[in-house]
Design an enzyme around this catalytic site. Structure first.
Site, PDB file in Angstrom:
ATOM      1  N   GLY A 173       0.963  -1.425  -0.056  1.00  0.00           N
ATOM      2  CA  GLY A 173       0.305   0.591   0.224  1.00  0.00           C
ATOM      3  C   GLY A 173       0.618   1.536   0.076  1.00  0.00           C
ATOM      4  N   THR A 180       1.926   4.336  -1.282  1.00  0.00           N
ATOM      5  CA  THR A 180       1.750   5.759  -2.288  1.00  0.00           C
ATOM      6  C   THR A 180       2.140   6.654  -2.423  1.00  0.00           C
ATOM      7  OG1 THR A 180       0.512   6.727  -0.137  1.00  0.00           O
ATOM      8  CG2 THR A 180      -0.808   4.743  -1.366  1.00  0.00           C
ATOM      9  N   HIS A 184       9.424   6.134   3.825  1.00  0.00           N
ATOM     10  CA  HIS A 184       8.914   7.062   4.894  1.00  0.00           C
ATOM     11  C   HIS A 184       8.972   6.081   6.007  1.00  0.00           C
ATOM     12  CE1 HIS A 184       5.750   6.509   1.848  1.00  0.00           C
ATOM     13  NE2 HIS A 184       4.819   6.300   2.892  1.00  0.00           N
TER      14      HIS A 184
HETATM   15  P1  AMP Z   1       1.884   5.224   2.473  1.00  0.00           P
HETATM   16  O1  AMP Z   1       0.942   4.368   1.771  1.00  0.00           O
HETATM   17  O2  AMP Z   1       2.441   4.194   3.789  1.00  0.00           O
HETATM   18  O3  AMP Z   1       2.833   5.410   1.647  1.00  0.00           O
HETATM   19  O4  AMP Z   1       1.643   6.500   3.163  1.00  0.00           O
HETATM   20  C1  AMP Z   1       1.472   7.611   2.915  1.00  0.00           C
HETATM   21  C2  AMP Z   1       1.245   8.624   3.476  1.00  0.00           C
HETATM   22  O5  AMP Z   1       1.871   9.880   3.276  1.00  0.00           O
HETATM   23  C3  AMP Z   1      -0.273   8.221   4.068  1.00  0.00           C
HETATM   24  O6  AMP Z   1      -0.182   8.153   5.008  1.00  0.00           O
HETATM   25  C4  AMP Z   1      -0.964   9.936   3.618  1.00  0.00           C
HETATM   26  O7  AMP Z   1      -1.880  10.483   4.356  1.00  0.00           O
HETATM   27  C5  AMP Z   1       0.407  11.200   3.814  1.00  0.00           C
HETATM   28  N1  AMP Z   1       0.006  12.413   2.877  1.00  0.00           N
HETATM   29  C6  AMP Z   1      -0.172  12.004   1.698  1.00  0.00           C
HETATM   30  N2  AMP Z   1      -0.205  13.294   2.023  1.00  0.00           N
HETATM   31  C7  AMP Z   1       0.171  14.830   2.692  1.00  0.00           C
HETATM   32  C8  AMP Z   1       0.518  15.648   2.825  1.00  0.00           C
HETATM   33  N3  AMP Z   1       0.340  17.082   1.523  1.00  0.00           N
HETATM   34  N4  AMP Z   1       1.001  15.972   3.928  1.00  0.00           N
HETATM   35  C9  AMP Z   1       0.704  14.933   4.922  1.00  0.00           C
HETATM   36  N5  AMP Z   1       0.631  13.533   4.692  1.00  0.00           N
HETATM   37  C10 AMP Z   1       0.599  13.244   3.446  1.00  0.00           C
END
Ligand code: AMP
Ligand code: ZN
Length: 116
Positions: A92, A94, A99
């Site tokens: 998952g 994204t 991170h």
């Molecule tokens: P993942 O799905 O593990 O790749 O985590 C990506 C995370 O980034 C998700 O939990 C999103 O809610 C978060 N995210 C996406 N865009 C932003 C943003 N502009 N500021 C803070 N968090 C974000």
């Protein structure tokens, strides 16, 4: 790399709610929290995900976990916290910039269920 959302956040081109910063690491509140405390810890250098960690760049992972431990201590997360990194489609992921999610503030379950 110029199109990377988290590189833009580090550069200040996209706003974020900072919780920690040093020379190598930036941390900020997840925009869509799944726990009462949900922070993202990222390296300032662009690494696309956990599968791209190598002997040459692995030192940053220790720096990130050191930052996580500091924030956890500063915010009194002594009752527990979870650190997660999603890598690739099945997990998952994204955003294609390494991170680590820091989740805390509630007792958590432990399941892996497709599509949830
Ligand atoms: P993942 O799905 O593990 O790749 O985590 C990506 C995370 O980034 C998700 O939990 C999103 O809610 C978060 N995210 C996406 N865009 C932003 C943003 N502009 N500021 C803070 N968090 C974000
Ligand atoms: Zn990036």
């Amino acid at each position: 790399m110029n199109d990377c959302l988290f590189c833009k956040i580090i550069a200040g081109e996209i706003p974020s709610r900072k919780v920690y910063e040093d020379e190598f690491v930036y941390a900020f509140c997840d925009i869509n929290p799944i726990a009462p405390i949900h922070y993202l810890f990222i390296p300032k250098q662009h690494i696309s995900g956990a599968s791209e960690i190598t002997p040459e760049n692995a030192e940053i992972v220790g720096k990130i976990f050191t930052a996580i431990a500091k924030v956890a201590a500063d915010e009194n997360l002594g009752s527990g916290f979870r650190v997660v990194t999603n890598c690739g489609e099945d997990a998952g992921q994204t955003v294609g910039h390494l991170h680590f999610h820091l989740l805390a503030g509630t007792a958590m379950g432990w399941t892996v269920q497709a599509g949830v």
